[in-house]
Design a protein around this motif. Sequence first.
Motif, PDB file in Angstrom:
ATOM      1  N   ARG A 193      -4.410  -5.054 -11.264  1.00 27.30           N
ATOM      2  CA  ARG A 193      -3.987  -5.761 -10.055  1.00 27.30           C
ATOM      3  C   ARG A 193      -2.534  -5.423  -9.699  1.00 27.30           C
ATOM      4  O   ARG A 193      -2.206  -5.195  -8.533  1.00 27.30           O
ATOM      5  N   ARG A 194      -1.650  -5.356 -10.701  1.00 32.11           N
ATOM      6  CA  ARG A 194      -0.242  -5.016 -10.438  1.00 32.11           C
ATOM      7  C   ARG A 194      -0.116  -3.594  -9.909  1.00 32.11           C
ATOM      8  O   ARG A 194       0.706  -3.308  -9.032  1.00 32.11           O
ATOM      9  N   ALA A 195      -0.949  -2.693 -10.431  1.00 30.79           N
ATOM     10  CA  ALA A 195      -0.908  -1.309  -9.960  1.00 30.79           C
ATOM     11  C   ALA A 195      -1.321  -1.214  -8.497  1.00 30.79           C
ATOM     12  O   ALA A 195      -0.812  -0.364  -7.754  1.00 30.79           O
ATOM     13  N   MET A 196      -2.222  -2.089  -8.060  1.00 30.07           N
ATOM     14  CA  MET A 196      -2.604  -2.099  -6.644  1.00 30.07           C
ATOM     15  C   MET A 196      -1.409  -2.460  -5.775  1.00 30.07           C
ATOM     16  O   MET A 196      -1.194  -1.863  -4.719  1.00 30.07           O
ATOM     17  N   ASP A 197      -0.630  -3.439  -6.218  1.00 25.89           N
ATOM     18  CA  ASP A 197       0.587  -3.805  -5.475  1.00 25.89           C
ATOM     19  C   ASP A 197       1.561  -2.627  -5.408  1.00 25.89           C
ATOM     20  O   ASP A 197       2.108  -2.307  -4.341  1.00 25.89           O
ATOM     21  N   ASP A 198       1.773  -2.004  -6.552  1.00 21.94           N
ATOM     22  CA  ASP A 198       2.787  -0.951  -6.639  1.00 21.94           C
ATOM     23  C   ASP A 198       2.381   0.317  -5.893  1.00 21.94           C
ATOM     24  O   ASP A 198       3.229   1.004  -5.318  1.00 21.94           O
ATOM     25  N   LEU A 199       1.090   0.634  -5.927  1.00 20.99           N
ATOM     26  CA  LEU A 199       0.639   1.916  -5.387  1.00 20.99           C
ATOM     27  C   LEU A 199      -0.019   1.796  -4.024  1.00 20.99           C
ATOM     28  O   LEU A 199      -0.559   2.787  -3.513  1.00 20.99           O
ATOM     29  N   ALA A 200       0.034   0.624  -3.420  1.00 23.59           N
ATOM     30  CA  ALA A 200      -0.622   0.436  -2.120  1.00 23.59           C
ATOM     31  C   ALA A 200      -0.260   1.525  -1.101  1.00 23.59           C
ATOM     32  O   ALA A 200      -1.144   2.021  -0.383  1.00 23.59           O
ATOM     33  N   LEU A 231      -7.134  -7.412  -0.600  1.00 22.14           N
ATOM     34  CA  LEU A 231      -6.504  -6.404   0.258  1.00 22.14           C
ATOM     35  C   LEU A 231      -5.238  -6.947   0.900  1.00 22.14           C
ATOM     36  O   LEU A 231      -4.217  -6.255   0.990  1.00 22.14           O
ATOM     37  N   VAL A 232      -5.298  -8.180   1.370  1.00 17.73           N
ATOM     38  CA  VAL A 232      -4.142  -8.776   2.052  1.00 17.73           C
ATOM     39  C   VAL A 232      -3.015  -9.031   1.060  1.00 17.73           C
ATOM     40  O   VAL A 232      -1.845  -8.687   1.313  1.00 17.73           O
ATOM     41  N   GLU A 233      -3.320  -9.624  -0.078  1.00 21.05           N
ATOM     42  CA  GLU A 233      -2.277 -10.002  -1.046  1.00 21.05           C
ATOM     43  C   GLU A 233      -1.646  -8.790  -1.725  1.00 21.05           C
ATOM     44  O   GLU A 233      -0.477  -8.845  -2.129  1.00 21.05           O
ATOM     45  N   SER A 234      -2.388  -7.691  -1.841  1.00 21.82           N
ATOM     46  CA  SER A 234      -1.836  -6.495  -2.478  1.00 21.82           C
ATOM     47  C   SER A 234      -0.999  -5.650  -1.515  1.00 21.82           C
ATOM     48  O   SER A 234      -0.283  -4.744  -1.939  1.00 21.82           O
TER      49      SER A 234
END
Length: 479
Positions: A193-200, A231-234
């Motif tokens: 989940r953190r990687a989704m935030d970082d790599l969006a 999708l929205v939160e990331s």
Amino acid sequence: MQSVAAALDRLGELAASPTVAKLAAAFEASGHELALVGGPVRDAFLGRPVSDLDFTTDATPDEILAIVKPIAEAHWDIGRAFGTIGAKIAGETVEITTYRADAYDGDSRKPEVAFGSSLEDDLTRRDFTVNSLALRLPKLELVDPSGGVEDLVAGVLRTPAAPEQSFGDDPLRMLRAARFASQLGFEVEDSTRRAMDDLAPAIERISAERVRDELSKLLLTGAPRRGIRLLVESGLADLVIPEVPALRLERDEHHRHKDVYEHSIMVLEQAIDYEKSRGVLDSPDLVVRLAALMHDIGKPATRRYEPGGSVSFHHHDVVGAKLARKRLRALRFDNDTIAAVSRIIELHLRFFGYTDGAWSDSAVRRYVRDAGDQLERLHIVSRADVTTRNRRKADQLGFAYDDLEERIAVLAEEEELAAVRPELDGQQIMAILGLAPGPIVGEAYKFLLEVRLDEGPIGTDAATERLRAWWASREPAGA
């Protein structure tokens, strides 16, 4: 989630089916490996219906073709460049893909296709551990190099490799995480989940067509809320469909308006329920779901604070329709889908005027005419747009729409509303008025159509009289 023993029993039954047994025997006889892989194995553990049959092998595409040709009713190699051969065997469609060892350069939108030689290596390059399961055939050996069974039990989505590597290899996997979260009801593991935030931002490397297809699959799941939120939160939604996160309007303590983002997700959920319960459309219906999610995307641009603490969104239907067309074009949706979704958004507020006072038959006819072949979808989205917690108000709106649909049904039976047109066509108009083809014929036709909408069927003779009167009333310069 079924027990491992129960899942293996299901997989054993599947392996004994004519299609799988014939395919497994052919590959074994040729000296090549074959394994059932991914979704079918996962779904056997989850107790879900097994539909698509996907296989992987050490055979090259040419070797796969040589093996399947003698046993297939049909075969095709449209995916040959990516190592995939399709075939119809014993009445079922299958896909067989050579082990993959793809390489990514970090910039290209597509991987450099490379074939591998190991089933285990192929599995660890897949998107999530729950999809990295295989059943070797014909000996029925479960292969799970990344702990996929444990993650199925836990209801967790996790990448087989480090998530930074996995998403860096193919950023579309971040959208797939959202889709599988909805489809399976699973939670995304913390580091993933953190990687989704970082790599969006890497999602911008992906072609619009691939993004479109993954968003569509998410919306077509039974419960897309979880995936949309992800999708929205990331931050991914800001890059692929920014109109949705923009619905999270900030609140002013002195002004009142509902949470448009939450409202839109509720409308989507209610539209899915109506879509299923009414049974008129094939379900799931992508147009309904896109229109429901995007029906209020014109609100952020049209918000105005009014005296007395209220907030208005005048013309957000028209603005929203334009925004939807622009976004769906950017995502490479087909023209029919774009036209249908934008039309529903443009019309979704029309019904609410019905509760202000009974519509005339003319207004009902125009509602049907303007909706055209999107009428049933408009019914669904308009009904779903009622999310008030005031039970009395909700019931009033529901009863009003019931009444509208009943009136449409009555008029449709009496007047063939689905094909509303004047009593006179263009050829008849030209003959009566002595005109050659030209714009004036279109004006006359439009006049007669308005008469038809206002008054219903009036007959050919009356229509001719009205046409002659209209013609006589025109200014000489326009005659």
